[in-house]
Design a protein around this motif. Sequence first.
Motif, PDB file in Angstrom:
ATOM      1  N   PHE A 202       0.812  -1.210   0.000  1.00 15.45           N
ATOM      2  CA  PHE A 202       0.000   0.000   0.000  1.00 15.45           C
ATOM      3  C   PHE A 202       0.851   1.267   0.000  1.00 15.45           C
ATOM      4  CE2 PHE A 202      -3.378  -2.846   1.265  1.00 15.45           C
ATOM      5  CZ  PHE A 202      -4.545  -2.220   0.846  1.00 15.45           C
ATOM      6  N   SER A 203       2.161   1.129   0.050  1.00 15.54           N
ATOM      7  CA  SER A 203       3.044   2.290   0.008  1.00 15.54           C
ATOM      8  C   SER A 203       4.310   1.912  -0.745  1.00 15.54           C
ATOM      9  CB  SER A 203       3.385   2.778   1.422  1.00 15.54           C
ATOM     10  OG  SER A 203       4.109   1.791   2.129  1.00 15.54           O
ATOM     11  N   ALA A 204       5.016   2.930  -1.194  1.00 12.08           N
ATOM     12  CA  ALA A 204       6.260   2.685  -1.923  1.00 12.08           C
ATOM     13  C   ALA A 204       7.178   3.883  -1.753  1.00 12.08           C
ATOM     14  CB  ALA A 204       5.981   2.442  -3.401  1.00 12.08           C
ATOM     15  N   GLN A 205       8.448   3.594  -1.686  1.00  7.66           N
ATOM     16  CA  GLN A 205       9.456   4.644  -1.740  1.00  7.66           C
ATOM     17  C   GLN A 205      10.156   4.626  -3.094  1.00  7.66           C
ATOM     18  OE1 GLN A 205      11.588   3.744   2.047  1.00  7.66           O
ATOM     19  NE2 GLN A 205      10.941   5.785   2.679  1.00  7.66           N
ATOM     20  N   GLU A 206      10.607   3.463  -3.475  1.00 11.35           N
ATOM     21  CA  GLU A 206      11.293   3.349  -4.753  1.00 11.35           C
ATOM     22  C   GLU A 206      10.415   2.671  -5.797  1.00 11.35           C
ATOM     23  OE1 GLU A 206      15.977   3.044  -3.537  1.00 11.35           O
ATOM     24  OE2 GLU A 206      14.789   1.203  -3.481  1.00 11.35           O
ATOM     25  N   GLY A 211      12.611   1.353 -16.285  1.00  9.72           N
ATOM     26  CA  GLY A 211      13.728   0.487 -15.934  1.00  9.72           C
ATOM     27  C   GLY A 211      14.753   1.093 -15.010  1.00  9.72           C
ATOM     28  N   GLN A 212      14.631   2.377 -14.688  1.00  8.40           N
ATOM     29  CA  GLN A 212      15.609   3.052 -13.830  1.00  8.40           C
ATOM     30  C   GLN A 212      15.032   3.228 -12.428  1.00  8.40           C
ATOM     31  OE1 GLN A 212      16.979   6.804 -15.334  1.00  8.40           O
ATOM     32  NE2 GLN A 212      18.265   7.260 -13.553  1.00  8.40           N
ATOM     33  N   LEU A 213      15.793   2.834 -11.403  1.00  8.97           N
ATOM     34  CA  LEU A 213      15.332   2.926 -10.022  1.00  8.97           C
ATOM     35  C   LEU A 213      15.356   4.381  -9.558  1.00  8.97           C
ATOM     36  CD1 LEU A 213      14.432   1.147  -7.603  1.00  8.97           C
ATOM     37  CD2 LEU A 213      16.815   1.182  -6.832  1.00  8.97           C
ATOM     38  N   VAL A 214      14.188   4.875  -9.086  1.00  8.28           N
ATOM     39  CA  VAL A 214      14.073   6.258  -8.619  1.00  8.28           C
ATOM     40  C   VAL A 214      13.208   6.286  -7.364  1.00  8.28           C
ATOM     41  CG1 VAL A 214      14.254   7.159 -10.978  1.00  8.28           C
ATOM     42  CG2 VAL A 214      11.999   6.778  -9.966  1.00  8.28           C
ATOM     43  N   ASN A 215      13.267   7.412  -6.650  1.00  6.91           N
ATOM     44  CA  ASN A 215      12.344   7.637  -5.543  1.00  6.91           C
ATOM     45  C   ASN A 215      11.025   8.146  -6.119  1.00  6.91           C
ATOM     46  OD1 ASN A 215      11.131   9.840  -3.495  1.00  6.91           O
ATOM     47  ND2 ASN A 215      12.036   8.138  -2.354  1.00  6.91           N
ATOM     48  N   LEU A 216       9.929   7.466  -5.792  1.00  7.90           N
ATOM     49  CA  LEU A 216       8.644   7.788  -6.412  1.00  7.90           C
ATOM     50  C   LEU A 216       8.161   9.183  -6.030  1.00  7.90           C
ATOM     51  CD1 LEU A 216       6.197   7.027  -8.104  1.00  7.90           C
ATOM     52  CD2 LEU A 216       5.246   5.860  -6.101  1.00  7.90           C
ATOM     53  N   ALA A 246      -1.516   9.635  -0.401  1.00  7.80           N
ATOM     54  CA  ALA A 246      -0.714  10.724   0.152  1.00  7.80           C
ATOM     55  C   ALA A 246       0.710  10.619  -0.371  1.00  7.80           C
ATOM     56  CB  ALA A 246      -0.712  10.676   1.680  1.00  7.80           C
ATOM     57  N   VAL A 247       1.346  11.781  -0.484  1.00  9.50           N
ATOM     58  CA  VAL A 247       2.756  11.847  -0.864  1.00  9.50           C
ATOM     59  C   VAL A 247       3.502  12.569   0.246  1.00  9.50           C
ATOM     60  CG1 VAL A 247       4.437  12.677  -2.546  1.00  9.50           C
ATOM     61  CG2 VAL A 247       2.180  11.895  -3.323  1.00  9.50           C
ATOM     62  N   ASP A 248       4.416  11.865   0.900  1.00  7.96           N
ATOM     63  CA  ASP A 248       5.230  12.439   1.971  1.00  7.96           C
ATOM     64  C   ASP A 248       6.613  12.723   1.396  1.00  7.96           C
ATOM     65  OD1 ASP A 248       6.827  12.984   4.188  1.00  7.96           O
ATOM     66  OD2 ASP A 248       5.739  11.594   5.487  1.00  7.96           O
ATOM     67  N   ALA A 249       6.800  13.957   0.950  1.00 10.59           N
ATOM     68  CA  ALA A 249       8.060  14.310   0.294  1.00 10.59           C
ATOM     69  C   ALA A 249       9.238  14.201   1.257  1.00 10.59           C
ATOM     70  CB  ALA A 249       7.966  15.722  -0.277  1.00 10.59           C
ATOM     71  N   ALA A 250       9.023  14.582   2.526  1.00  4.96           N
ATOM     72  CA  ALA A 250      10.115  14.551   3.502  1.00  4.96           C
ATOM     73  C   ALA A 250      10.597  13.126   3.749  1.00  4.96           C
ATOM     74  CB  ALA A 250       9.664  15.198   4.808  1.00  4.96           C
ATOM     75  N   ALA A 251       9.644  12.203   3.848  1.00  7.87           N
ATOM     76  CA  ALA A 251       9.997  10.800   4.087  1.00  7.87           C
ATOM     77  C   ALA A 251      10.289  10.054   2.791  1.00  7.87           C
ATOM     78  CB  ALA A 251       8.871  10.098   4.843  1.00  7.87           C
ATOM     79  N   ARG A 253       8.048   8.934   0.682  1.00  7.05           N
ATOM     80  CA  ARG A 253       7.125   7.798   0.623  1.00  7.05           C
ATOM     81  C   ARG A 253       5.800   8.213  -0.002  1.00  7.05           C
ATOM     82  NH1 ARG A 253       5.181   5.674   6.185  1.00  7.05           N
ATOM     83  NH2 ARG A 253       3.473   7.132   5.775  1.00  7.05           N
ATOM     84  N   VAL A 254       5.223   7.292  -0.760  1.00  3.19           N
ATOM     85  CA  VAL A 254       3.910   7.497  -1.373  1.00  3.19           C
ATOM     86  C   VAL A 254       2.977   6.401  -0.878  1.00  3.19           C
ATOM     87  CG1 VAL A 254       2.621   7.606  -3.539  1.00  3.19           C
ATOM     88  CG2 VAL A 254       4.944   8.550  -3.417  1.00  3.19           C
ATOM     89  N   ASP A 255       1.789   6.788  -0.422  1.00  3.93           N
ATOM     90  CA  ASP A 255       0.776   5.831   0.032  1.00  3.93           C
ATOM     91  C   ASP A 255      -0.342   5.747  -0.996  1.00  3.93           C
ATOM     92  OD1 ASP A 255       2.115   5.341   2.459  1.00  3.93           O
ATOM     93  OD2 ASP A 255       1.172   7.089   3.390  1.00  3.93           O
ATOM     94  N   PHE A 256      -0.944   4.547  -1.089  1.00  2.00           N
ATOM     95  CA  PHE A 256      -1.995   4.284  -2.067  1.00  2.00           C
ATOM     96  C   PHE A 256      -3.258   3.784  -1.370  1.00  2.00           C
ATOM     97  CE2 PHE A 256       2.151   3.119  -3.914  1.00  2.00           C
ATOM     98  CZ  PHE A 256       2.230   4.037  -4.948  1.00  2.00           C
TER      99      PHE A 256
END
Length: 339
Positions: A202-206, A211-216, A246-251, A253-256
């Motif tokens: 339910f959440s993701a950081q990367e 094909g390129q690994l990024v911070n979401l 939600a998008v937590d730019a500081a952390a 992290r993105v929640d779905f």
Amino acid sequence: MNASRTPPARPVSGTLMDLQDTLVAIRSGAYLSIAADEALLRRLPPGNWLAGSIPYFMAQDGGETSRQKLFVTELPTHAGTPQLRWYDAASLHRVALDAPAHGLTVLIVPAFSDVHSRFAREAPAFEDMYMKPLVGWIAGVHLDDLGQAAPVVANGQTLVFSHDKALAVHIPLPESIYPRIDILNLFQPGGGDAIRFPSTGFSAQECFVNGQLVNLAQYLAQKGIDTRLPLVADYSGAMINVSFKAVDAAAGRVDFYAPVFDDVEYRIAEPVPDYARSFAQSLPGDALGARWSCNCILNYLYGGLEGQRTGPITGPMTFGEIAYQLLNQTMVYVNLEKL
């Protein structure tokens, strides 16, 4: 005097009622699916009903937010008595197994609970899932009450309320009637980047972008992406959304509102300019006879659907829709077809 009151005529998929008309419907002995604010649900008498908390509706007169009204849908009883059954996170895998060999199951799940999480992650793999028709919705709360009140599900036969169990009504149907489940998703994948995730959740950081690994979270900010638009994936020809919570730019992290899966490719959806018109234009002619429906609170909010119609179909505007699996920003409806 109220006992002799006649309920108003209502759309087949249900209608928004005041408390007195709802009491009449309950006392008729009909099997009902009800959606309303929890405080109103707790005023209902015993009867053949199941309910979930939500104060947002697509009513017969258009989208409406109300803590004083209840959305009521009469369930079919063509071939025997429907059965209400509770499921916790441990027993939820049985929901399709317990369904009648020929029938329809309507499931209401409280949002943010363990049973919600398990259904979202694992329902596609439940035994007999997709073999037996199953629809439902995720109970919620008024958005002003987020963090203060928990969504609730109620069994009208026992007047038991639960914040952590799902409730199903298993409805037998005659062999001559087939419950056809349709999903109406206004969103199509855009032509932008392909996005994949290294793990399900339910959440993701990367994530992997082309094909390129990024911070979401950083990617969404850098691209200026409108997170009112969901991620969309092609599940064997069906377009399935995952909405941003939600998008937590500081952390970082993105929640779905639903899980992303590690074996699926997603793209940001194309914008929808007019939700109400798009729903009305996309519905087939036989949608007028839909016997049950729900839609998404995010469509209600982002599409400005208060006071607007979505064609002839009515239903609660929920924290998630179920058509075998958990859906987001989607209309689900059921027609009973004669074979």
